[in-house]
Design an enzyme around this catalytic site. Structure first.
Site: not given
Length: 725
Positions: A92, A418, A448, A478, A511, A607, A635
């Protein structure tokens, strides 16, 4: 202080001449209150007078990673899970420096002296971040040291070279000779050899060697090959850092020279991408070129072992062009992202209890060996999926696999942000195209750190005959959408999946996300229009049952917040609950402040980053902010409004951040099925129950862990097991 005009537009929904219209372009009869609450100048001033009402987003992120570190320090968690949280903390922080700290440095270098919403200037932010992050990095290193004795007590040891026994050293010597030595490339620094380029996040040895006759000392750099594991196993769950193995055999690399010293160091570079889409004829080629450039970004952090010789450190600082305030001296080993490999050891006694997702009851097999027909089930009622508790493989993946094989399916349209390297989603889309179905895939190749993977999958899909589109210029796609068009006896029917998480079977196991499977024709119509907008030339910006960024998510949510104020003023049930990864957008936060000042109950479950200050007298006294972290990464995004007793619940892909609301295509969908709305309400009730363990945000920006008798994720696992029986 915010510009008054900006604040006014942010907290006021659009008003047109004639009948009042909401920001989505449809009449206010979609709301229950007429006219909707509109803040006047006095109400706006009542919010605006609080100059420090926004917590700095960068500092808030540091506080988030601190909560991750606190999990690693929690003695109640299984030992190897604590080790994994140490690795997560490290990765992170790497990304934070590569993107956020690098961005601040760019702004300072360019002379862009714009205050953040928190009131801090870029240089102030950077200085504060370094103080905060340096302390956490040192605490992180100590946390590993503190864990080592407990790991040793369970037969798992991370040792340095001097702690290995003779046989273990022989194992390492053979490994070095047979596999490591052939890969190593020592690079000397002298008048004939310039200082070598140090790639970002690589682990390196700074070596000082001396000529035995002249006594002249030379500097050399040895890169630790990333192709080998971070920690070398020497048997019996004992490990040694690979740099220790290399360091012990440096004489093999410098024959005839005396090795004086070697020290480990690591550089973090700016690795954020800048792609000018308008100037590129081919976006794929432009992105590939930028990925090559990324490897040569300027350094933003230098990590060194605290034992490093000051002269060697001075050389590194000078040659790398980093400031002394960007150097972090830590006890070795550096780069603790490699702890994942040790956390993966087959030691179930030191991990969370085994968990297997189950098939959603509406999609479960009933006295049959064959899978349920997803289309038949979804045609009868909406299905709310909650991953990882509900299996991704037997829901979303099966939905697309059945669509690929179903002769009645005419077309599949899909967004991909992704996905995994061996994705069954990709294979299903390829199968569908090869079967003659029309397949449209919106691939976001600018996701990214997944750009290279997405470029590869985009080309594979194109080769299979899929129509591949890279979204809209200037926007990242997205949103998480999948639509299947099916020819049925009653006519064409659309089946849609709208989710909060990526179409990635691997991350779907760790997730926490929500997804809606529906055949609601009105939602299907909106999704079809949106896909046409993404793939073709369309100016359509209004949808009847969706909120779509960058045009209507912010204004739509602000309008709902204002509606809750009106309900409260009229004495009807009113309340707001939001679950998100981040809450940063000033317009949304100011609207929530207005709601709180009017007495509306506001509860946030965040979160990561939260820029809203709860509990400030006169500003946010009715606001409560919680954060839950655990074995699964929270998430999902939920937006709940009490709505005068007829709850309105939305789920989708958007966080409350500028990039999501202004620079991405995001989608929120309102849940229409009453049973699905009840499921969401039960989830939120559990999350906000005082008996559920969570961190609580204080008005000063600090987080306080409040332990309850249950943990949200553990409770949901128990409920899933009961449901499965």
């Amino acid at each position: 202080m915010s510009d008054p005009a900006t604040l006014t537009s942010a907290v006021s929904p659009s008003v047109e001449e004639g009948p009042v219209a909401d920001p989505l372009g449809h009449p206010t009869d979609t709301f229950d209150v007429e006219p909707p609450y509109l803040p006047d100048a006095e109400a706006i001033a009542g919010v605006e007078k609080f100059d420090d009402r926004f917590i700095d987003r960068e500092i808030s992120w540091i506080r988030f990673n601190q909560r991750v570190l606190e999990l690693a320090e929690d003695p109640d968690l299984p030992l190897l899970e604590r080790l994994r949280f140490l690795a997560i903390f490290a990765s992170n922080l790497d990304e934070f420096f590569m993107v956020r700290v690098a961005g601040l440095k760019r702004r300072i270098a360019a002379g862009v002296a714009v205050r953040a919403a928190s009131g801090m200037m870029p240089r102030e932010q950077l200085e504060k971040l370094w103080v905060e992050s340096r302390g956490l990095m040192e605490r992180h290193a100590r946390a590993l040291v503190d864990l080592l004795p407990e790991l040793g007590g369970h037969g798992i040891e991370i040792l340095r070279w001097s702690e290995l026994d003779r046989e273990e050293q022989k194992v390492c010597k053979k490994l070095f000779k047979d596999r490591i030595f052939p890969v190593l490339t020592p690079l000397a620094v002298d008048p004939a050899h310039p200082f070598p380029y140090i790639s970002g996040l690589s682990l390196n040895l700074a070596v000082v060697v001396r000529h035995p006759t002249t006594g002249t000392e030379h500097f050399a750099r040895v890169k630790v090959p990333p192709t080998f594991g971070r920690f070398v196993g020497v048997g019996n769950q004992r490990f040694v850092p690979i740099e220790d193995v290399i360091g012990e055999h440096l004489k093999k690399l410098f024959p005839g020279m005396d090795v004086v010293a070697s020290h480990t160091f690591r550089v973090t570079r700016n690795e954020d991408l800048e792609v000018e889409e308008d100037d590129a004829e081919n976006l794929l080629k432009a992105l590939e070129k930028e990925l090559q450039r990324r490897r040569f970004g300027p350094p933003v952090r230098l990590e060194v072992e605290e034992s490093m010789d000051p002269k060697v450190l001075e050389l590194l600082v000078s040659e790398l062009g980093v400031g002394r305030d960007e150097v972090v001296s830590l006890p070795g080993p550096l780069d603790l992202t490699g702890l994942h490999s040790i956390a993966d050891l087959p030691r179930d006694d030191l991990k969370y209890a085994a968990f297997l997702p189950s098939t959603h009851p509406s999609l479960a097999e009933v006295e049959s060996a064959s899978p349920v027909d997803v289309f038949d089930s979804v045609s009868r009622h909406d299905v709310l999926l909650h991953h990882p508790y509900d299996s991704f493989a037997t829901s979303v993946q099966r939905f697309l696999e059945q669509a690929a094989a179903d002769p009645h399916v005419l077309a599949i349209k899909q967004t991909l942000y992704r996905t995994s390297g061996d994705s069954p989603i990709i294979e299903a889309l390829i199968d569908a195209a090869e079967a003659g179905k029309q397949v449209l895939v919106i691939v976001e190749i600018k996701a990214r750190f997944d750009e290279q993977n997405n470029i590869r999958w985009a080309r594979k899909l194109e080769q299979a005959g899929c129509h591949v589109v890279y979204g809209l210029v200037g926007l990242k796609t997205h949103c998480k959408l999948s639509m299947v068009v099916r020819d049925e006896p009653e006519g064409i029917r659309r089946y849609v999946h709208l989710g909060t998480g990526n179409y990635n079977p691997k991350t779907a196991r760790v997730y926490e996300d929500l997804g809606l499977l529906t055949s609601n024709p009105e939602i299907g119509e909106d999704v079809a229009l949106l896909f046409n907008n993404l793939s073709g030339i369309s100016r359509n910006r209004t949808y009847d049952h969706l909120l779509v960024a960058p045009h209507s998510v912010r204004d739509g949510l602000v309008a709902h917040i204002h509606q809750e104020i009106a309900h409260h003023q009229a004495g009807r049930p009113a309340g707001i609950r939001i679950k998100a990864n981040s809450v940063v957008d000033e317009a949304v936060i100011d609207a929530l402040y207005l709601a709180s000042q009017e007495g509306v109950r506001v509860e946030l479950l965040v979160r990561g980053i939260c820029a809203l200050r709860p509990g400030v007298p006169g500003l946010s006294e009715t606001v409560r902010v919680r954060s839950i972290l655990g074995r699964f990464l929270e998430h999902s995004r939920i937006f709940w409004f009490d709505n005068g007793g007829e709850p309105a619940a939305w789920i989708g892909s958007a966080d409350m951040m500028h990039r999501n609301l202004d620079r991405r295509v995001e989608v929120l969908v309102r849940l229409r099925d009453p049973h699905v709305v009840q499921e969401i309400e039960a989830l939120l009730d559990l999350a906000f129950d005082p008996g559920t363990t969570a961190w609580e945000l204080c008005s000063d920006g600090e987080w306080q862990l409040e332990r309850g008798e249950r943990h949200l994720q553990d409770e949901l696992i128990v409920r899933q097991r009961v449901r499965r029986r």
